[in-house]
Design a protein around this motif. Structure first.
Motif, short mmCIF file in Angstrom:
data_model
loop_
_atom_site.label_atom_id
_atom_site.label_comp_id
_atom_site.label_asym_id
_atom_site.label_seq_id
_atom_site.Cartn_x
_atom_site.Cartn_y
_atom_site.Cartn_z
N VAL A 121 0.82 -1.20 0.00
CA VAL A 121 0.00 0.00 0.00
C VAL A 121 0.86 1.26 0.00
CG1 VAL A 121 -1.73 1.31 1.29
CG2 VAL A 121 -1.93 -1.17 1.11
N GLU A 122 1.95 1.25 0.75
CA GLU A 122 2.81 2.43 0.84
C GLU A 122 3.99 2.42 -0.15
OE1 GLU A 122 2.02 5.06 2.65
OE2 GLU A 122 0.21 3.97 3.24
N ALA A 123 4.13 1.38 -0.91
CA ALA A 123 5.26 1.29 -1.84
C ALA A 123 4.80 0.65 -3.15
CB ALA A 123 6.39 0.48 -1.22
N ARG A 124 3.89 1.33 -3.84
CA ARG A 124 3.36 0.79 -5.08
C ARG A 124 4.38 0.92 -6.21
NH1 ARG A 124 -2.41 3.09 -6.09
NH2 ARG A 124 -2.21 1.68 -7.85
N ASN A 125 4.33 -0.02 -7.13
CA ASN A 125 5.23 0.00 -8.27
C ASN A 125 4.74 0.91 -9.39
OD1 ASN A 125 7.09 -1.79 -7.25
ND2 ASN A 125 5.98 -3.57 -7.96
N LEU A 126 3.42 1.06 -9.53
CA LEU A 126 2.83 1.84 -10.60
C LEU A 126 1.38 2.09 -10.26
CD1 LEU A 126 1.72 -0.32 -13.58
CD2 LEU A 126 2.76 -1.40 -11.62
N ASP A 127 0.72 2.99 -11.00
CA ASP A 127 -0.70 3.22 -10.77
C ASP A 127 -1.50 2.02 -11.28
OD1 ASP A 127 -3.02 5.12 -10.16
OD2 ASP A 127 -3.42 4.51 -12.23
N HIS A 128 -1.38 1.73 -12.57
CA HIS A 128 -1.98 0.52 -13.15
C HIS A 128 -1.39 0.33 -14.54
CE1 HIS A 128 -4.70 3.20 -15.46
NE2 HIS A 128 -4.94 2.16 -16.23
N PHE A 129 -1.63 -0.85 -15.09
CA PHE A 129 -1.29 -1.06 -16.49
C PHE A 129 -2.47 -1.75 -17.14
CE2 PHE A 129 0.37 -4.80 -14.36
CZ PHE A 129 0.02 -5.85 -15.20
N ALA A 130 -2.58 -1.60 -18.45
CA ALA A 130 -3.72 -2.14 -19.18
C ALA A 130 -3.28 -3.21 -20.15
CB ALA A 130 -4.44 -1.02 -19.93
N LEU A 131 -4.03 -4.30 -20.15
CA LEU A 131 -3.83 -5.38 -21.11
C LEU A 131 -5.00 -5.36 -22.08
CD1 LEU A 131 -2.77 -8.20 -18.63
CD2 LEU A 131 -1.28 -6.78 -20.05
N SER A 132 -4.70 -5.19 -23.35
CA SER A 132 -5.74 -5.18 -24.38
C SER A 132 -6.15 -6.61 -24.70
CB SER A 132 -5.18 -4.50 -25.63
OG SER A 132 -6.12 -4.52 -26.67
N VAL A 133 -7.47 -6.86 -24.77
CA VAL A 133 -7.97 -8.19 -25.10
C VAL A 133 -8.82 -8.13 -26.36
CG1 VAL A 133 -7.89 -9.01 -22.71
CG2 VAL A 133 -9.99 -7.99 -23.57
N GLU A 134 -8.88 -9.22 -27.09
CA GLU A 134 -9.62 -9.27 -28.34
C GLU A 134 -11.12 -9.35 -28.13
OE1 GLU A 134 -8.07 -12.27 -30.92
OE2 GLU A 134 -6.09 -11.35 -30.99
N ASN A 135 -11.56 -10.24 -27.27
CA ASN A 135 -12.99 -10.37 -27.03
C ASN A 135 -13.27 -10.02 -25.57
OD1 ASN A 135 -11.45 -12.61 -26.52
ND2 ASN A 135 -13.08 -14.07 -26.85
N PHE A 136 -14.38 -9.34 -25.36
CA PHE A 136 -14.70 -8.84 -24.02
C PHE A 136 -16.10 -9.30 -23.66
CE2 PHE A 136 -15.87 -5.88 -20.74
CZ PHE A 136 -14.70 -5.57 -20.10
N ASP A 137 -16.18 -10.35 -22.86
CA ASP A 137 -17.47 -10.87 -22.38
C ASP A 137 -17.51 -10.59 -20.88
OD1 ASP A 137 -19.49 -12.51 -21.26
OD2 ASP A 137 -19.30 -13.96 -22.88
N ASP A 138 -18.18 -9.52 -20.51
CA ASP A 138 -18.18 -9.05 -19.13
C ASP A 138 -18.57 -10.15 -18.15
OD1 ASP A 138 -19.79 -7.54 -16.73
OD2 ASP A 138 -18.17 -6.29 -17.50
N GLY A 139 -19.67 -10.84 -18.42
CA GLY A 139 -20.14 -11.89 -17.51
C GLY A 139 -19.16 -13.03 -17.37
N ALA A 140 -18.62 -13.49 -18.48
CA ALA A 140 -17.66 -14.60 -18.45
C ALA A 140 -16.39 -14.20 -17.73
CB ALA A 140 -17.36 -15.07 -19.87
#
Length: 138
Positions: free
Chosen positions: A73-92
């Motif tokens: 919590v006090e020593a984070r490496n980064l804010d976030h990173f994003a991984l792009s995905v081809e198909n996005f099925d929210d429920g699955a």
């Protein structure tokens, strides 16, 4: 003046980690990254994430020990990173994350490298926020 090169995509990110086994399991089993290369002599393990790599370095290894405090919590490496995905099925995707005990921290439409599209944010075992970014809405 423009630089003499054009960025194509993120090549790799490097995360300093306290528990290499937990992190390897998360990135392989939860996100489907493939093991790429073991450089344990210097404390580095590389995972394939599509066209990119996620490198994990142990905080007590040759490379990771140069970075100070372990992630938390006090020593984070980064804010976030994003991984792009081809198909996005929210429920699955939510069902998959729940099966692995991974909490979705936020979701919604977000702007990314390819435009506006759906995103789900999760945390890896050491608190790094990972955005799973769907294809753009046309």
């Amino acid at each position: 003046m423009a630089p003499p090169f054009k960025i194509k995509h993120i090549d790799h990110i490097v995360l300093r980690v306290a528990n290499i086994e937990k992190m390897m399991t998360f990135y392989r089993e939860v996100l489907g990254c493939a093991f790429e290369k073991d450089q344990s002599a210097i404390g580095l393990w590389q995972l394939r994430a599509g066209a990119s790599l996620i490198d994990l370095i142990s905080v007590d290894g040759a490379l990771g020990s140069k970075g100070g405090a372990a992630p938390g919590v006090e020593a984070r490496n980064l804010d976030h990173f994003a991984l792009s995905v081809e198909n996005f099925d929210d429920g699955a995707m939510r069902a998959h994350f729940e099966k692995h005990g991974v909490t979705v921290t936020q979701s919604g439409e977000r702007y990314g490298a390819e435009g506006d599209g759906p995103s789900i944010y999760i945390l890896d075992p050491e608190g790094n926020e990972v955005e799973i970014k769907g294809p753009p809405r046309r």
